[in-house]
Design a protein around this motif. Structure first.
Motif, PDB file in Angstrom:
ATOM      1  N   ILE A 265       0.836  -1.196   0.000  1.00  0.00           N
ATOM      2  CA  ILE A 265       0.000   0.000   0.000  1.00  0.00           C
ATOM      3  C   ILE A 265       0.872   1.247   0.000  1.00  0.00           C
ATOM      4  O   ILE A 265       0.609   2.197  -0.743  1.00  0.00           O
ATOM      5  CB  ILE A 265      -0.980  -0.010   1.190  1.00  0.00           C
ATOM      6  CG1 ILE A 265      -2.011  -1.127   0.998  1.00  0.00           C
ATOM      7  CG2 ILE A 265      -1.681   1.329   1.332  1.00  0.00           C
ATOM      8  CD1 ILE A 265      -2.868  -1.401   2.213  1.00  0.00           C
ATOM      9  N   LEU A 266       1.918   1.265   0.831  1.00  0.00           N
ATOM     10  CA  LEU A 266       2.822   2.417   0.854  1.00  0.00           C
ATOM     11  C   LEU A 266       3.461   2.636  -0.517  1.00  0.00           C
ATOM     12  O   LEU A 266       3.622   3.765  -0.957  1.00  0.00           O
ATOM     13  CB  LEU A 266       3.906   2.244   1.917  1.00  0.00           C
ATOM     14  CG  LEU A 266       3.492   2.507   3.352  1.00  0.00           C
ATOM     15  CD1 LEU A 266       4.604   2.123   4.313  1.00  0.00           C
ATOM     16  CD2 LEU A 266       3.075   3.955   3.565  1.00  0.00           C
ATOM     17  N   SER A 267       3.785   1.548  -1.199  1.00  0.00           N
ATOM     18  CA  SER A 267       4.402   1.707  -2.520  1.00  0.00           C
ATOM     19  C   SER A 267       3.396   2.177  -3.560  1.00  0.00           C
ATOM     20  O   SER A 267       3.781   2.716  -4.589  1.00  0.00           O
ATOM     21  CB  SER A 267       5.065   0.403  -2.969  1.00  0.00           C
ATOM     22  OG  SER A 267       4.089  -0.578  -3.241  1.00  0.00           O
ATOM     23  N   SER A 268       2.089   1.989  -3.297  1.00  0.00           N
ATOM     24  CA  SER A 268       1.083   2.455  -4.250  1.00  0.00           C
ATOM     25  C   SER A 268       0.741   3.932  -4.046  1.00  0.00           C
ATOM     26  O   SER A 268       0.120   4.541  -4.899  1.00  0.00           O
ATOM     27  CB  SER A 268      -0.188   1.603  -4.154  1.00  0.00           C
ATOM     28  OG  SER A 268      -0.875   1.865  -2.957  1.00  0.00           O
ATOM     29  N   LEU A 269       1.132   4.483  -2.893  1.00  0.00           N
ATOM     30  CA  LEU A 269       0.926   5.917  -2.653  1.00  0.00           C
ATOM     31  C   LEU A 269       1.976   6.700  -3.431  1.00  0.00           C
ATOM     32  O   LEU A 269       3.001   6.152  -3.840  1.00  0.00           O
ATOM     33  CB  LEU A 269       1.059   6.241  -1.163  1.00  0.00           C
ATOM     34  CG  LEU A 269       0.073   5.575  -0.201  1.00  0.00           C
ATOM     35  CD1 LEU A 269       0.424   5.937   1.229  1.00  0.00           C
ATOM     36  CD2 LEU A 269      -1.350   5.967  -0.508  1.00  0.00           C
TER      37      LEU A 269
ATOM     38  N   GLU B  24      -8.182  -1.028   4.256  1.00  0.00           N
ATOM     39  CA  GLU B  24      -9.479  -1.604   4.597  1.00  0.00           C
ATOM     40  C   GLU B  24     -10.027  -2.424   3.445  1.00  0.00           C
ATOM     41  O   GLU B  24     -10.776  -3.367   3.655  1.00  0.00           O
ATOM     42  CB  GLU B  24     -10.458  -0.508   5.013  1.00  0.00           C
ATOM     43  CG  GLU B  24     -10.109   0.078   6.363  1.00  0.00           C
ATOM     44  CD  GLU B  24     -10.890   1.346   6.707  1.00  0.00           C
ATOM     45  OE1 GLU B  24     -11.615   1.857   5.828  1.00  0.00           O
ATOM     46  OE2 GLU B  24     -10.746   1.800   7.850  1.00  0.00           O
ATOM     47  N   GLY B  25      -9.631  -2.095   2.238  1.00  0.00           N
ATOM     48  CA  GLY B  25     -10.033  -2.878   1.074  1.00  0.00           C
ATOM     49  C   GLY B  25      -9.382  -4.253   1.073  1.00  0.00           C
ATOM     50  O   GLY B  25      -9.938  -5.216   0.546  1.00  0.00           O
ATOM     51  N   GLU B  26      -8.196  -4.360   1.689  1.00  0.00           N
ATOM     52  CA  GLU B  26      -7.496  -5.646   1.755  1.00  0.00           C
ATOM     53  C   GLU B  26      -7.876  -6.457   2.981  1.00  0.00           C
ATOM     54  O   GLU B  26      -7.676  -7.647   3.040  1.00  0.00           O
ATOM     55  CB  GLU B  26      -5.975  -5.422   1.755  1.00  0.00           C
ATOM     56  CG  GLU B  26      -5.457  -4.927   0.440  1.00  0.00           C
ATOM     57  CD  GLU B  26      -3.947  -4.917   0.404  1.00  0.00           C
ATOM     58  OE1 GLU B  26      -3.326  -5.511   1.302  1.00  0.00           O
ATOM     59  OE2 GLU B  26      -3.397  -4.330  -0.527  1.00  0.00           O
ATOM     60  N   GLY B  27      -8.379  -5.814   4.005  1.00  0.00           N
ATOM     61  CA  GLY B  27      -8.750  -6.473   5.250  1.00  0.00           C
ATOM     62  C   GLY B  27      -9.389  -5.462   6.157  1.00  0.00           C
ATOM     63  O   GLY B  27      -9.349  -4.280   5.903  1.00  0.00           O
TER      64      GLY B  27
END
Length: 178
Positions: free
Chosen positions: A119-123, A170-173
């Motif tokens: 997620i951090l890498s997608s930001l 939250e989309g992942e869990g």
């Protein structure tokens, strides 16, 4: 003779300043690296490497905290890139082997860490850097000095990054990290 005393005095002052900075910034740099890398030992090792680079630098550093943060981030990213390459090599070699010795909790924790890193890498680079620095305990002033982002924009970048992070997480869990 006076020149030798000046050199020795400058070296002594540099070592005293290093000790002060080490005590002041060690935990901050360590926390930043721990958040980036997720490993105590690795964070400690790279924190030591950061301070060795600081000790050996010949230049005068105006914003020590920002400099240490930038060096820590660069070393961590270099390590992560190297780890990705190493993991890819291992995955290619062990494609058919199932890891039957894993403990369920460890697997879950590793998945969480992987999820957070993905997620951090997608930001955006700014958002992930600002989030990591802010949650590592850096002030807006120190974040500004480390990244060059205008101080007025930092809180907005952090708020948007946090919102996007939470939405993706939250989309992942259904776990809340921040």
């Amino acid at each position: 003779m006076i020149k030798i005393f000046r050199i020795l005095r400058r070296k002594q002052l540099k070592e005293e300043q290093f000790q002060i900075d080490y005590e002041k910034y060690y935990t901050v740099v360590y926390k930043q690296l721990y958040y980036l890398l997720g490993s105590n030992e690795l964070a400690e090792d790279i924190t030591q490497e950061v301070f060795i680079k600081y000790y050996n630098t010949k230049e005068d550093i105006e914003f020590v905290g920002a400099w240490l943060s930038k060096v820590a981030t660069n070393l961590a990213l270099n390590h992560i890139r190297g780890e990705k390459r190493r993991l890819k090599r291992e995955e290619n070699m062990l494609e058919d082997v199932n890891n039957i010795f894993s403990i369920e909790d460890q697997i879950f924790r590793n998945e969480q860490i992987k999820s957070v890193r993905n997620i951090l890498s997608s930001l955006s680079n700014e958002q992930s850097t600002c989030l990591i620095l802010k949650f590592s305990g850096y002030s807006y002033e120190e974040i500004h000095n480390a990244t060059g982002i205008p101080k007025n924009n930092i809180s907005q970048i952090i708020a948007r990054g946090k919102k996007k992070f939470l939405k993706l997480y939250e989309g992942e869990g259904d776990l809340n990290v921040l």
